[in-house]
Design a protein around this motif. Structure first.
Motif, short mmCIF file in Angstrom:
data_model
loop_
_atom_site.label_atom_id
_atom_site.label_comp_id
_atom_site.label_asym_id
_atom_site.label_seq_id
_atom_site.Cartn_x
_atom_site.Cartn_y
_atom_site.Cartn_z
N TYR A 40 0.83 -1.21 0.00
CA TYR A 40 0.00 0.00 0.00
C TYR A 40 0.86 1.26 0.00
O TYR A 40 0.57 2.22 -0.71
N ALA A 41 1.94 1.27 0.78
CA ALA A 41 2.82 2.43 0.83
C ALA A 41 3.45 2.69 -0.54
O ALA A 41 3.53 3.83 -1.01
N ALA A 42 3.88 1.63 -1.22
CA ALA A 42 4.47 1.77 -2.54
C ALA A 42 3.46 2.32 -3.54
O ALA A 42 3.82 2.99 -4.51
N GLY A 43 2.17 2.06 -3.29
CA GLY A 43 1.12 2.56 -4.16
C GLY A 43 0.64 3.96 -3.81
O GLY A 43 -0.29 4.47 -4.44
N GLY A 44 1.26 4.58 -2.81
CA GLY A 44 0.91 5.94 -2.42
C GLY A 44 -0.27 6.06 -1.49
O GLY A 44 -0.77 7.16 -1.25
#
Length: 346
Positions: A40-44
């Motif tokens: 989720y973090a990598a997806g913003g």
């Protein structure tokens, strides 16, 4: 181009190609070692709450997952992971709870924001405090190791009314949870997600939580249920209409991935088998065509196993779930689903 120049160029191209393979391979390896909240973090859209009694939801998480209290002497113990980013240390619970009963007293928030879930207090629909889950009632296996889920019998509930980073008003958020798709009832309301901070029904659009069950009072999908729906307060919604959305199927996978996400005048329901395959979109579109739901009025509390006003006639089993800042893309959720499948719940 002379022959020597062509040889140099070909060699350079080969080296670049091999480097590219190495980069892709490294990225794939990193993705394979990521947890849902890393994805989720990598997806913003980073996690602002991450709850699980079965495993770490970040690859670097090495803290406690939950706390149990034993009946023999009232002592408590925190249950952590077997290794950083790994599954729960169920053996520690088994040892601590040997020859007595245990209940789950705290489900820790792995996001670092302190959004822990504890015993729900009373609310407008029912008094409290609510019951705590039997710590051994939902055994499972994840990543090849024994673990325990949160078994919600009617009357059981967890809540946090004083949260950090959870969406309020018409703010965007995403939510997913892993449930036992065979454990449900028609009581109100087996929810996980965003609810009122006062424990009272404060009106349409003051909640945004994942619901799972076969309650037909406010809405339903196709067949006889159970369905993944959204509890938006004063309505369980399966689509834009308040009643039936035939594109929202009955789902009863033993391990079920349930997704609800919402933003300004848009929201979606997605779901799938947590043991195999991807997630499908059951609804994606505008907010319900009923007054009070556009814009939304989310308050930012977190509930598990109950409705926003502490309605607690529901039943279900929870293994893991998160809430995000921002509206996750379908591709991000698809990657999270792949991670869930790889966790090998059974």
């Amino acid at each position: 181009m002379r022959k020597s120049e062509r040889l140099v160029a070909a060699t350079a191209a080969t080296c670049l190609a091999l480097a590219g393979v190495g980069i892709v391979g490294a990225q794939e390896a990193a993705a394979a070692g990521s947890g849902p909240c890393d994805i989720y973090a990598a997806g913003g859209t980073p996690c602002v709450a991450a709850h699980s009694t079965t495993r770490a939801l970040y690859s670097a998480y090495h803290g406690s997952l939950y706390q149990v209290r034993r009946g023999s002497d009232g002592h408590t113990a925190n249950i952590g992971v077997l290794s950083t980013g790994g599954p729960a240390n169920a053996a520690a619970q088994d040892s601590f709870c040997a020859n007595t009963s245990c209940v789950i007293t705290v489900i820790y928030d792995q996001s670092g924001r302190g959004n822990n879930l504890t015993q729900a207090p009373g609310g407008g629909a029912a008094g409290g405090p609510d019951n705590l889950a039997n710590a051994t009632a939902a055994p499972t296996t994840v990543q090849g190791h024994k673990a325990y889920g949160v078994f919600v019998a009617p009357g059981t509930g967890y809540r946090n009314d004083h949260t950090s980073g959870i969406a309020t008003g018409d703010g965007a958020e995403g939510e997913y949870a892993i449930f036992d798709g065979t454990h449900f009832n028609s009581g109100c309301c087996f929810d996980y997600g965003n609810a009122e901070t006062s424990n009272n029904d404060t009106g349409n659009g003051h909640m945004e939580a994942i619901y799972f069950g076969n309650n037909k009072i406010w809405g339903s999908g196709s067949g006889n249920g159970p369905w993944i729906m959204a509890d938006l307060e004063n309505g369980l919604f399966s689509g834009v209409n308040q009643h039936v959305n035939t594109n929202d199927p009955s789902v009863s996978h033993r391990y079920l991935t349930a997704v609800v996400k919402g933003g300004p005048n848009k929201w979606a329901i997605r779901g799938g088998n947590a043991q195999s395959g991807g997630v499908s979109t059951f609804y994606s579109g505008k907010r319900p065509n009923v007054s009070g739901y556009n814009p939304m009025h989310k308050e930012g509390a977190i509930i598990l196993g109950i409705g926003g006003d502490n309605s607690k006639a529901s039943a279900g089993t929870f293994y893991e779930g998160v809430m995000t800042a921002g509206y996750p893309s379908d591709s991000t959720e698809n990657s999270v689903q792949a991670n869930i499948v790889a966790a090998a719940y059974h």
